[in-house]
Design a protein around this motif. Structure first.
Motif, mmCIF file in Angstrom:
data_model
loop_
_atom_site.group_PDB
_atom_site.id
_atom_site.type_symbol
_atom_site.label_atom_id
_atom_site.label_comp_id
_atom_site.label_asym_id
_atom_site.label_seq_id
_atom_site.Cartn_x
_atom_site.Cartn_y
_atom_site.Cartn_z
ATOM 1 N N PRO A 152 -122.271 -33.458 49.498
ATOM 2 C CA PRO A 152 -121.555 -33.726 48.243
ATOM 3 C C PRO A 152 -122.185 -34.913 47.493
ATOM 4 O O PRO A 152 -122.751 -35.818 48.106
ATOM 5 C CB PRO A 152 -120.140 -34.072 48.711
ATOM 6 C CG PRO A 152 -120.013 -33.459 50.065
ATOM 7 C CD PRO A 152 -121.397 -33.503 50.661
ATOM 8 N N THR A 153 -122.072 -34.880 46.195
ATOM 9 C CA THR A 153 -122.668 -35.917 45.351
ATOM 10 C C THR A 153 -122.281 -37.317 45.803
ATOM 11 O O THR A 153 -123.119 -38.221 45.827
ATOM 12 C CB THR A 153 -122.270 -35.685 43.880
ATOM 13 O OG1 THR A 153 -122.776 -34.409 43.478
ATOM 14 C CG2 THR A 153 -122.833 -36.757 42.970
ATOM 15 N N GLU A 154 -121.025 -37.495 46.191
ATOM 16 C CA GLU A 154 -120.570 -38.845 46.567
ATOM 17 C C GLU A 154 -121.330 -39.398 47.769
ATOM 18 O O GLU A 154 -121.488 -40.606 47.909
ATOM 19 C CB GLU A 154 -119.067 -38.878 46.818
ATOM 20 C CG GLU A 154 -118.629 -38.143 48.059
ATOM 21 C CD GLU A 154 -117.655 -37.013 47.790
ATOM 22 O OE1 GLU A 154 -117.016 -36.582 48.743
ATOM 23 O OE2 GLU A 154 -117.551 -36.551 46.646
ATOM 24 N N VAL A 155 -121.837 -38.546 48.640
ATOM 25 C CA VAL A 155 -122.635 -39.010 49.776
ATOM 26 C C VAL A 155 -123.908 -39.688 49.270
ATOM 27 O O VAL A 155 -124.304 -40.743 49.760
ATOM 28 C CB VAL A 155 -122.954 -37.838 50.733
ATOM 29 C CG1 VAL A 155 -123.952 -38.255 51.800
ATOM 30 C CG2 VAL A 155 -121.669 -37.303 51.362
ATOM 31 N N PHE A 156 -124.526 -39.106 48.265
ATOM 32 C CA PHE A 156 -125.744 -39.682 47.699
ATOM 33 C C PHE A 156 -125.434 -40.934 46.885
ATOM 34 O O PHE A 156 -126.182 -41.912 46.947
ATOM 35 C CB PHE A 156 -126.481 -38.644 46.862
ATOM 36 C CG PHE A 156 -127.029 -37.529 47.705
ATOM 37 C CD1 PHE A 156 -128.251 -37.673 48.329
ATOM 38 C CD2 PHE A 156 -126.307 -36.371 47.904
ATOM 39 C CE1 PHE A 156 -128.754 -36.660 49.132
ATOM 40 C CE2 PHE A 156 -126.795 -35.350 48.698
ATOM 41 C CZ PHE A 156 -128.028 -35.500 49.315
ATOM 42 N N VAL A 157 -124.362 -40.902 46.145
ATOM 43 C CA VAL A 157 -123.945 -42.088 45.386
ATOM 44 C C VAL A 157 -123.703 -43.243 46.356
ATOM 45 O O VAL A 157 -124.189 -44.367 46.132
ATOM 46 C CB VAL A 157 -122.689 -41.791 44.537
ATOM 47 C CG1 VAL A 157 -122.073 -43.068 43.989
ATOM 48 C CG2 VAL A 157 -123.025 -40.823 43.405
ATOM 49 N N ASN A 158 -122.980 -42.973 47.438
ATOM 50 C CA ASN A 158 -122.711 -44.028 48.423
ATOM 51 C C ASN A 158 -123.996 -44.533 49.068
ATOM 52 O O ASN A 158 -124.162 -45.741 49.272
ATOM 53 C CB ASN A 158 -121.747 -43.521 49.497
ATOM 54 C CG ASN A 158 -120.348 -43.308 48.963
ATOM 55 O OD1 ASN A 158 -119.957 -43.850 47.931
ATOM 56 N ND2 ASN A 158 -119.582 -42.483 49.662
ATOM 57 N N ALA A 159 -124.926 -43.628 49.383
ATOM 58 C CA ALA A 159 -126.184 -44.033 50.009
ATOM 59 C C ALA A 159 -126.989 -44.935 49.069
ATOM 60 O O ALA A 159 -127.534 -45.965 49.496
ATOM 61 C CB ALA A 159 -126.994 -42.814 50.409
ATOM 62 N N VAL A 160 -127.063 -44.569 47.808
ATOM 63 C CA VAL A 160 -127.805 -45.384 46.843
ATOM 64 C C VAL A 160 -127.089 -46.704 46.606
ATOM 65 O O VAL A 160 -127.725 -47.769 46.582
ATOM 66 C CB VAL A 160 -128.040 -44.610 45.531
ATOM 67 C CG1 VAL A 160 -128.636 -45.519 44.457
ATOM 68 C CG2 VAL A 160 -128.941 -43.398 45.774
ATOM 69 N N ASP A 161 -125.774 -46.663 46.447
ATOM 70 C CA ASP A 161 -125.016 -47.907 46.252
ATOM 71 C C ASP A 161 -125.168 -48.848 47.447
ATOM 72 O O ASP A 161 -125.340 -50.062 47.266
ATOM 73 C CB ASP A 161 -123.537 -47.607 46.008
ATOM 74 C CG ASP A 161 -123.255 -47.054 44.624
ATOM 75 O OD1 ASP A 161 -124.140 -47.144 43.738
ATOM 76 O OD2 ASP A 161 -122.143 -46.509 44.422
ATOM 77 N N ASP A 162 -125.124 -48.299 48.667
ATOM 78 C CA ASP A 162 -125.308 -49.128 49.868
ATOM 79 C C ASP A 162 -126.703 -49.745 49.896
ATOM 80 O O ASP A 162 -126.868 -50.929 50.216
ATOM 81 C CB ASP A 162 -125.081 -48.304 51.136
ATOM 82 C CG ASP A 162 -123.628 -47.926 51.345
ATOM 83 O OD1 ASP A 162 -122.732 -48.478 50.652
ATOM 84 O OD2 ASP A 162 -123.363 -47.063 52.226
ATOM 85 N N ALA A 163 -127.714 -48.943 49.539
ATOM 86 C CA ALA A 163 -129.081 -49.456 49.518
ATOM 87 C C ALA A 163 -129.241 -50.537 48.453
ATOM 88 O O ALA A 163 -129.912 -51.547 48.685
ATOM 89 C CB ALA A 163 -130.062 -48.309 49.283
ATOM 90 N N LEU A 164 -128.618 -50.332 47.310
ATOM 91 C CA LEU A 164 -128.680 -51.353 46.255
ATOM 92 C C LEU A 164 -127.998 -52.645 46.700
ATOM 93 O O LEU A 164 -128.482 -53.735 46.403
ATOM 94 C CB LEU A 164 -128.034 -50.819 44.963
ATOM 95 C CG LEU A 164 -128.850 -49.798 44.192
ATOM 96 C CD1 LEU A 164 -127.989 -49.158 43.100
ATOM 97 C CD2 LEU A 164 -130.101 -50.439 43.598
ATOM 98 N N ALA A 165 -126.879 -52.511 47.398
ATOM 99 C CA ALA A 165 -126.172 -53.689 47.879
ATOM 100 C C ALA A 165 -127.048 -54.481 48.865
ATOM 101 O O ALA A 165 -127.050 -55.713 48.852
ATOM 102 C CB ALA A 165 -124.856 -53.292 48.544
ATOM 103 N N LYS A 166 -127.809 -53.779 49.680
ATOM 104 C CA LYS A 166 -128.698 -54.460 50.642
ATOM 105 C C LYS A 166 -129.819 -55.198 49.925
ATOM 106 O O LYS A 166 -130.235 -56.265 50.376
ATOM 107 C CB LYS A 166 -129.292 -53.443 51.613
ATOM 108 C CG LYS A 166 -128.299 -52.925 52.617
ATOM 109 C CD LYS A 166 -128.941 -51.887 53.527
ATOM 110 C CE LYS A 166 -127.899 -51.242 54.404
ATOM 111 N NZ LYS A 166 -128.463 -50.099 55.153
ATOM 112 N N THR A 167 -130.304 -54.634 48.823
ATOM 113 C CA THR A 167 -131.398 -55.296 48.097
ATOM 114 C C THR A 167 -130.905 -56.511 47.336
ATOM 115 O O THR A 167 -131.691 -57.403 47.016
ATOM 116 C CB THR A 167 -132.112 -54.335 47.129
ATOM 117 O OG1 THR A 167 -131.207 -53.926 46.116
ATOM 118 C CG2 THR A 167 -132.686 -53.134 47.849
ATOM 119 N N ALA A 168 -129.603 -56.560 47.055
ATOM 120 C CA ALA A 168 -129.040 -57.666 46.288
ATOM 121 C C ALA A 168 -128.820 -58.899 47.163
ATOM 122 O O ALA A 168 -128.592 -59.993 46.650
ATOM 123 C CB ALA A 168 -127.719 -57.258 45.641
#
Length: 169
Positions: A152-168
């Motif tokens: 589901p789309t939300e799985v990808f949204v969560n994966a990208v959001d989590d990765a962005l949070a790690k880079t921040a």
């Protein structure tokens, strides 16, 4: 697609005869493109042809379109409305006609689609996928983390959001 120095990269392994790939491209890819537009995500497309010669022919055509800066438009037409095309619609003639419909130089397109360098690049992408353990489509790598299947789309949204949070951090 996207800036080379985007904080997160998604590698997509796909097949133009995979109905789940078509569905993902229609439903989830537009949401991922929002991240691309915000310079937060880079998407790298790799063909992983598991459905036969029509898939490989479509990959060569998409790559030929990319050589004229028309990859995404061509890709979108191959997966129009979230559906795959009938194998007969992936003949060389049909693929050249699609290139013409998109305003590409069909003579150059045909030359590129038939060329050894394009065939070699398709094989390199295929080998990259299998070397990374992607044996089915769609498969993804988001910020180094593998994901398999049209989730589901939300799985990808969560994966990208989590990765962005790690880079921040």
């Amino acid at each position: 697609m996207g800036t080379v120095d985007a904080p997160v990269t998604m590698v997509v392994f796909s097949d133009y005869q995979c109905p789940f790939c078509a569905s993902w491209s229609h439903e989830t890819l537009p949401i991922m493109m929002d991240y691309v537009a915000e310079d937060q995500l880079r998407i790298e497309w790799r063909d992983l042809n598991v459905f036969g010669p029509e898939s490989e022919q479509a990959s060569k055509a998409a790559y030929a379109a990319a050589l004229q800066e028309g990859f995404w438009e061509y890709h979108d037409e191959l997966f129009a409305d979230g559906d795959i095309r009938d194998p007969a619609e992936l003949s060389e003639d049909a693929l050249v006609e699609l290139a013409a419909d998109l305003g590409l130089d069909t003579e150059q397109f045909t030359t590129d689609m038939r060329s050894d360098p394009v065939a070699e690049q398709i094989l390199i992408n295929q080998q990259l996928g299998t070397d990374l353990g992607a044996y089915s489509t769609p498969s993804f790598i988001v910020d180094g983390q593998p994901m398999v299947g049209a989730q589901p789309t939300e799985v990808f949204v969560n994966a990208v959001d989590d990765a962005l949070a790690k880079t921040a951090r």
